[in-house]
Design an enzyme around this catalytic site. Structure first.
Site, PDB file in Angstrom:
ATOM      1  CB  SER A  93      -0.868   0.066   1.268  1.00  0.00           C
ATOM      2  OG  SER A  93      -1.802  -0.953   1.277  1.00  0.00           O
TER       3      SER A  93
ATOM      4  CG  HIS B  18      -3.085  -2.177  -3.395  1.00  0.00           C
ATOM      5  ND1 HIS B  18      -2.038  -3.013  -3.126  1.00  0.00           N
ATOM      6  CD2 HIS B  18      -3.521  -1.746  -2.211  1.00  0.00           C
ATOM      7  CE1 HIS B  18      -1.850  -3.088  -1.827  1.00  0.00           C
ATOM      8  NE2 HIS B  18      -2.748  -2.324  -1.246  1.00  0.00           N
TER       9      HIS B  18
ATOM     10  CG  HIS C 258      -4.480  -7.406   1.041  1.00  0.00           C
ATOM     11  ND1 HIS C 258      -4.563  -6.513   0.001  1.00  0.00           N
ATOM     12  CD2 HIS C 258      -3.365  -7.077   1.750  1.00  0.00           C
ATOM     13  CE1 HIS C 258      -3.529  -5.664   0.077  1.00  0.00           C
ATOM     14  NE2 HIS C 258      -2.794  -5.981   1.119  1.00  0.00           N
TER      15      HIS C 258
ATOM     16  CE1 TYR D  95      -8.131  -5.667   2.544  1.00  0.00           C
ATOM     17  CE2 TYR D  95      -6.078  -6.198   3.684  1.00  0.00           C
ATOM     18  CZ  TYR D  95      -6.794  -5.415   2.785  1.00  0.00           C
ATOM     19  OH  TYR D  95      -6.172  -4.390   2.132  1.00  0.00           O
ATOM     20  CD  GLU D  96      -8.211  -7.201  -1.703  1.00  0.00           C
ATOM     21  OE1 GLU D  96      -8.670  -6.591  -2.677  1.00  0.00           O
ATOM     22  OE2 GLU D  96      -7.041  -7.612  -1.638  1.00  0.00           O
TER      23      GLU D  96
ATOM     24  CB  ALA E  16       1.617   0.232   4.538  1.00  0.00           C
TER      25      ALA E  16
ATOM     26  CG  MET F  16      -4.134  -6.044   7.782  1.00  0.00           C
ATOM     27  SD  MET F  16      -5.524  -5.012   7.320  1.00  0.00           S
ATOM     28  CE  MET F  16      -5.670  -3.970   8.797  1.00  0.00           C
ATOM     29  CB  SER F  17       0.306  -8.007   3.199  1.00  0.00           C
ATOM     30  OG  SER F  17       1.372  -7.164   3.584  1.00  0.00           O
TER      31      SER F  17
ATOM     32  CG  ASN G  59      -0.877   3.178  11.315  1.00  0.00           C
ATOM     33  OD1 ASN G  59      -0.637   2.562  10.285  1.00  0.00           O
ATOM     34  ND2 ASN G  59      -1.452   2.624  12.353  1.00  0.00           N
TER      35      ASN G  59
ATOM     36  CG  HIS H  12      -6.747   2.845   3.074  1.00  0.00           C
ATOM     37  ND1 HIS H  12      -5.910   1.838   3.505  1.00  0.00           N
ATOM     38  CD2 HIS H  12      -6.719   2.783   1.718  1.00  0.00           C
ATOM     39  CE1 HIS H  12      -5.421   1.193   2.454  1.00  0.00           C
ATOM     40  NE2 HIS H  12      -5.897   1.755   1.355  1.00  0.00           N
TER      41      HIS H  12
HETATM   42  N1  HPA Z   1      -2.596  -2.383  11.596  1.00  0.00           N
HETATM   43  C1  HPA Z   1      -2.675  -3.354  10.669  1.00  0.00           C
HETATM   44  N2  HPA Z   1      -2.314  -3.169   9.401  1.00  0.00           N
HETATM   45  C2  HPA Z   1      -1.831  -1.972   9.053  1.00  0.00           C
HETATM   46  C3  HPA Z   1      -1.730  -0.922   9.983  1.00  0.00           C
HETATM   47  C4  HPA Z   1      -2.129  -1.143  11.329  1.00  0.00           C
HETATM   48  O1  HPA Z   1      -2.071  -0.264  12.208  1.00  0.00           O
HETATM   49  N3  HPA Z   1      -1.216   0.143   9.318  1.00  0.00           N
HETATM   50  C5  HPA Z   1      -1.004  -0.249   8.033  1.00  0.00           C
HETATM   51  N4  HPA Z   1      -1.382  -1.528   7.866  1.00  0.00           N
END
Ligand code: HPA
Length: 263
Positions: free
Chosen positions: A22, A53, A75, A77-78, A105, A202-203, A226, A240
Site C-alpha cells: 500500500s 494498489h 489480500h 481480507y478481501e 505498510a 495484513m500481508s 502509523n 487509509h
Molecule cells: N494495523 C494493521 N495493518 C496496518 C496498519 C495497522 O495499524 N497500518 C497499516 N497496515
C-alpha cells in the site's frame, strides 16, 4: 500462466521479484527499460479495487538485476484464497527467480518507531489463522517447513550495511501478520507487543511462507505508516488515505535501499 506472461513481456528471466505494498507503488519508478501490463490483462488475476494498489506487473532492470514487480497485492481480507494471495510467488518460482523482496505498510507497536520509519523484517508472527501450505502438500517441497530463517540473514546484513552507507535510518523488528481488515483494538495492540512484535500488518507472511516453501530467499521491508492505536497515547488511528500519504514519503528511502540491493 507462464505462457501468458511470456507473451506479454519479452525476455522474461527475473533474478528478483518485488512486491509493492500500500502506498509504495512509486518504488517501481526505479525500473530501467520498464515494460508493464495491468493485472486485468491476465486471465489468472482477479479484479482488485483497493486504493493505493495500482494492480500492474512491471518488468525491467534495477542496477544489475532483472526484476519483476507486482505493484499491488491480493489480500486474504478481501476474501481471496491463499493461492491467489501468493500468486506472485507462484509466478516468480515458475520463472526461476531465487529472491523476493516483500514490502508493506504496517502499524508500529514500538513506541520508539514513528510514522515514516522503515523497518527491516527480522522475523514474523503468522497470526492470520492459516498458511498457504495448508492442504495437500506440493511435492517435492517440504510438508513441514523449517522457518528458522524466514528472512535471509545474509540479505538482511547486506541491507543493513547499505542503509548505514547511505545514511538511511533503518529499524529492525518482528512483523505480526494478521488477517484484518479491522485495525487493532487497544487490547490487541497490548497482546501483540507482549508477543514480541514491533509492527503489525495484513500481508507478507503468506508470501514469505510460500517463498520459503520453494526455497526462495526473502527480504522484507515495512514502511511504518502509523502508530497502531493503543488507547494510551490517545492518538486517533489514521485513515487509509493518511496511511497511503505517509508511505509515499518512506517509499523514497525504500526505493534507494532496493536500488542499492540490486546494484
Ligand atoms: N494495523 C494493521 N495493518 C496496518 C496498519 C495497522 O495499524 N497500518 C497499516 N497496515
Amino acid at each position: 500462466m507462464l505462457v501468458e506472461l511470456q507473451k506479454r513481456f519479452s525476455d522474461l528471466k527475473p533474478d528478483y521479484g518485488l512486491i509493492l505494498g500500500s502506498g509504495l507503488g512509486a518504488i517501481a519508478n526505479a525500473l530501467q527499460d520498464a515494460q508493464s501490463a495491468p493485472y486485468s490483462d491476465f486471465s489468472f488475476f482477479p479484479n482488485s479495487h483497493i486504493a493505493g494498489h495500482a494492480g500492474r506487473i512491471l518488468y525491467g532492470r534495477i542496477g544489475t538485476k532483472q526484476v519483476l514487480i507486482f505493484q499491488g497485492r491480493f489480500h486474504a481480507y478481501e476474501g481471496h484464497p491463499a493461492s491467489t494471495v501468493t500468486l506472485p510467488i507462484t509466478l516468480l518460482h515458475a520463472l526461476k527467480a531465487k529472491t523476493v523482496i516483500l514490502t508493506n505498510a504496517a502499524g508500529s507497536l514500538d513506541p520508539s518507531f514513528s510514522a515514516g520509519d522503515i523497518m527491516l523484517i527480522e522475523d514474523h508472527l503468522n497470526l492470520t489463522g492459516s498458511s498457504p501450505t495448508v492442504g495437500p502438500n506440493e511435492d517435492p517441497y517440504p510438508r513441514f517447513l523449517n522457518m528458522t530463517e524466514a528472512y535471509a540473514l545474509d540479505l538482511r546484513k547486506k541491507v543493513l550495511a547499505d542503509a548505514k552507507k547511505l545514511s538511511i535510518p533503518l529499524k529492525q523488528g518482528v512483523y505480526a501478520g494478521v488477517l484484518g481488515p479491522c485495525y487493532e483494538t487497544p487490547a490487541e495492540v497490548r497482546m501483540l507487543r507482549t508477543l514480541g512484535a514491533h509492527a503489525v500488518g495484513m500481508s507478507t507472511v503468506a508470501e514469505c511462507i510460500k517463498a520459503r516453501h520453494y526455497s526462495m530467499s526473502v527480504l522484507g521491508i515495512s514502511c511504518i505508516a502509523n502508530a497502531a492505536f493503543d488507547g494510551i497515547q490517545q492518538q486517533a488511528p489514521l485513515s487509509h488515505e493518511e496511511v497511503l500519504a505517509v508511505s509515499a514519503q518512506a517509499a523514497h528511502n525504500i526505493r534507494t535501499l532496493v536500488e542499492a540491493f540490486c546494484s
